[in-house]
Design an enzyme around this catalytic site. Structure first.
Site, PDB file in Angstrom:
ATOM      1  N   GLN A 104      -3.126   8.611   9.129  1.00  0.00           N
ATOM      2  CA  GLN A 104      -1.989   8.201   8.298  1.00  0.00           C
ATOM      3  C   GLN A 104      -2.208   8.654   6.860  1.00  0.00           C
ATOM      4  O   GLN A 104      -1.353   8.442   6.011  1.00  0.00           O
ATOM      5  CB  GLN A 104      -1.876   6.669   8.301  1.00  0.00           C
ATOM      6  CG  GLN A 104      -1.609   6.074   9.659  1.00  0.00           C
ATOM      7  CD  GLN A 104      -1.724   4.556   9.610  1.00  0.00           C
ATOM      8  OE1 GLN A 104      -2.812   4.003   9.520  1.00  0.00           O
ATOM      9  NE2 GLN A 104      -0.606   3.880   9.667  1.00  0.00           N
ATOM     10  N   HIS A 122       1.656  11.318   8.100  1.00  0.00           N
ATOM     11  CA  HIS A 122       2.433  11.063   6.877  1.00  0.00           C
ATOM     12  C   HIS A 122       2.442  12.261   5.932  1.00  0.00           C
ATOM     13  O   HIS A 122       2.710  12.126   4.748  1.00  0.00           O
ATOM     14  CB  HIS A 122       1.902   9.821   6.156  1.00  0.00           C
ATOM     15  CG  HIS A 122       2.135   8.558   6.932  1.00  0.00           C
ATOM     16  ND1 HIS A 122       1.424   7.405   6.723  1.00  0.00           N
ATOM     17  CD2 HIS A 122       3.005   8.267   7.936  1.00  0.00           C
ATOM     18  CE1 HIS A 122       1.841   6.460   7.566  1.00  0.00           C
ATOM     19  NE2 HIS A 122       2.791   6.968   8.312  1.00  0.00           N
ATOM     20  N   CYS A 130      10.285  23.188  -2.037  1.00  0.00           N
ATOM     21  CA  CYS A 130      11.471  23.079  -2.881  1.00  0.00           C
ATOM     22  C   CYS A 130      12.559  22.351  -2.086  1.00  0.00           C
ATOM     23  O   CYS A 130      12.886  22.756  -0.974  1.00  0.00           O
ATOM     24  CB  CYS A 130      11.959  24.467  -3.294  1.00  0.00           C
ATOM     25  SG  CYS A 130      13.588  24.423  -4.079  1.00  0.00           S
ATOM     26  N   CYS A 155      10.984  24.913  -8.765  1.00  0.00           N
ATOM     27  CA  CYS A 155      10.863  26.108  -7.939  1.00  0.00           C
ATOM     28  C   CYS A 155      11.072  27.368  -8.783  1.00  0.00           C
ATOM     29  O   CYS A 155      12.096  27.495  -9.451  1.00  0.00           O
ATOM     30  CB  CYS A 155      11.899  26.033  -6.825  1.00  0.00           C
ATOM     31  SG  CYS A 155      11.973  27.489  -5.774  1.00  0.00           S
ATOM     32  N   CYS A 158      14.481  29.189  -7.478  1.00  0.00           N
ATOM     33  CA  CYS A 158      15.847  28.675  -7.646  1.00  0.00           C
ATOM     34  C   CYS A 158      15.950  27.563  -8.677  1.00  0.00           C
ATOM     35  O   CYS A 158      17.041  27.075  -8.960  1.00  0.00           O
ATOM     36  CB  CYS A 158      16.397  28.200  -6.299  1.00  0.00           C
ATOM     37  SG  CYS A 158      15.773  26.591  -5.799  1.00  0.00           S
ATOM     38  N   SER A 197      -4.746  -0.973   9.412  1.00  0.00           N
ATOM     39  CA  SER A 197      -4.352  -2.339   9.758  1.00  0.00           C
ATOM     40  C   SER A 197      -3.385  -2.333  10.936  1.00  0.00           C
ATOM     41  O   SER A 197      -3.038  -3.383  11.460  1.00  0.00           O
ATOM     42  CB  SER A 197      -3.708  -3.008   8.546  1.00  0.00           C
ATOM     43  OG  SER A 197      -2.622  -2.229   8.108  1.00  0.00           O
ATOM     44  N   ASN A 221     -12.762  -1.758  11.034  1.00  0.00           N
ATOM     45  CA  ASN A 221     -11.821  -2.029   9.949  1.00  0.00           C
ATOM     46  C   ASN A 221     -12.290  -3.269   9.194  1.00  0.00           C
ATOM     47  O   ASN A 221     -12.826  -4.187   9.798  1.00  0.00           O
ATOM     48  CB  ASN A 221     -10.415  -2.276  10.533  1.00  0.00           C
ATOM     49  CG  ASN A 221      -9.332  -2.213   9.469  1.00  0.00           C
ATOM     50  OD1 ASN A 221      -9.288  -1.269   8.676  1.00  0.00           O
ATOM     51  ND2 ASN A 221      -8.462  -3.201   9.440  1.00  0.00           N
ATOM     52  N   GLU A 223     -10.538  -5.593   7.767  1.00  0.00           N
ATOM     53  CA  GLU A 223      -9.727  -6.773   8.097  1.00  0.00           C
ATOM     54  C   GLU A 223      -9.407  -6.806   9.587  1.00  0.00           C
ATOM     55  O   GLU A 223      -9.405  -5.764  10.233  1.00  0.00           O
ATOM     56  CB  GLU A 223      -8.393  -6.706   7.322  1.00  0.00           C
ATOM     57  CG  GLU A 223      -8.519  -6.470   5.832  1.00  0.00           C
ATOM     58  CD  GLU A 223      -9.137  -7.649   5.116  1.00  0.00           C
ATOM     59  OE1 GLU A 223      -8.989  -8.781   5.634  1.00  0.00           O
ATOM     60  OE2 GLU A 223      -9.783  -7.447   4.071  1.00  0.00           O
ATOM     61  N   ALA A 239     -16.285   1.384   7.036  1.00  0.00           N
ATOM     62  CA  ALA A 239     -16.426   2.520   7.956  1.00  0.00           C
ATOM     63  C   ALA A 239     -17.494   3.502   7.496  1.00  0.00           C
ATOM     64  O   ALA A 239     -18.202   4.097   8.316  1.00  0.00           O
ATOM     65  CB  ALA A 239     -15.080   3.241   8.090  1.00  0.00           C
TER      66      ALA A 239
HETATM   67 ZN    ZN Z   1      13.840  26.716  -4.528  1.00  0.00          ZN
END
Ligand code: ZN
Length: 254
Positions: A104, A122, A130, A155, A158, A197, A221, A223, A239
């Site tokens: 994650q 994630h 862009c 960018c 553009c 978690s 972990n 918790e 860990a």
């Molecule tokens: Zn761009």
């Protein structure tokens, strides 16, 4: 069980399993100095509404607010180093035991440590895109420039606003990564959960997928987690201290 027995039990499970995968969250990177940015206790959310600054809608409305918010996290991430927990997972992959890491985290510490098969649910800070013309750029020079001038990166093609390839609230998680993570969870015999978690989907569903496919769980972990009850071994500790000990024990009994 005493800690030493738990470490031994975990190593025994690793020894028996042929196909292990790891699932990691913010807790594996806090020993590297990176705060859990989704946690209200991380210090990143003071005076800030997550939906206003860290959602795609908010980003489009006010990219400067997003960049101000992410500034400390970006700075820490750029200079953070993998810790012994990341390194332990590299070793397990080199043994041929660990087949994949699902994470994650956006900090790239697994790949920087040397892990090869990593699914970043994630996103990551390796690239930036862009939002207008969708050109993808390597993120590091953009981040370094931003750390210097704190200005919203634009960018060169553009003039559109550039967004790091991290998944914001209200954005789809990367489909290919999610699919690969689900496949890995179904295929594994043992899932090692580190520093998560397990409260946010899809984190919460992956251990269940693994269990339903006959896998066992080992959880490291700080918790308690909602999956503690269904895990074979649960270790509530840091860990970075525990993973190297499991690997060391595994080497001794293998
Ligand atoms: Zn761009």
């Amino acid at each position: 069980m005493m800690l030493d027995e738990q470490i031994h039990a975990a190593a025994e499970l690793f020894k028996k399993a042929k196909h292990v995968i790891a699932f990691t969250g913010a807790g594996i990177s806090t020993p590297s100095g990176i705060p859990d940015y989704r946690s209200p206790n991380s210090g990143l959310w003071e005076n800030v509404n997550p939906i206003e600054v860290a959602s795609m809608y908010g980003f489009r409305q006010n990219p400067q607010a997003f960049y101000n918010w992410i500034y400390p996290l970006t700075r820490l991430t750029l200079y953070a180093k993998p810790n012994p927990a990341h390194e332990a997972l590299v070793k397990l992959e080199r043994f041929g035991l660990l087949k994949a890491i699902i994470t994650q985290n956006i900090d790239m510490l697994h790949t920087r440590a040397g892990s090869k098969t990593v699914y970043e649910l994630h996103g990551h800070l390796r690239e930036a895109t862009c939002v207008h013309c969708f050109t993808v750029y390597p993120a590091e020079p953009i981040i370094k420039q931003f750390l210097e001038d704190r200005k919203v990166p634009k960018c060169p093609k553009c003039g559109g606003v550039i967004k790091p390839n991290v998944i914001l609230y209200g954005e789809q998680l990367p489909i290919a990564q999610i699919q690969a993570a689900r496949d890995a969870a179904r295929r594994c015999e043992l899932m090692l959960i580190v520093g998560s978690s397990l409260e946010v989907a899809p984190a919460s569903e992956l251990p269940m997928l693994a269990i339903r496919s006959g896998a066992k769980l080992v959880i490291v972990n700080l918790e308690p987690t909602p999956a503690d009850e269904i895990a074979e071994v649960v270790i509530h500790a840091d860990a970075a201290e525990i993973l190297p000990q499991i690997v060391h024990r595994l080497e001794a009994i293998a």
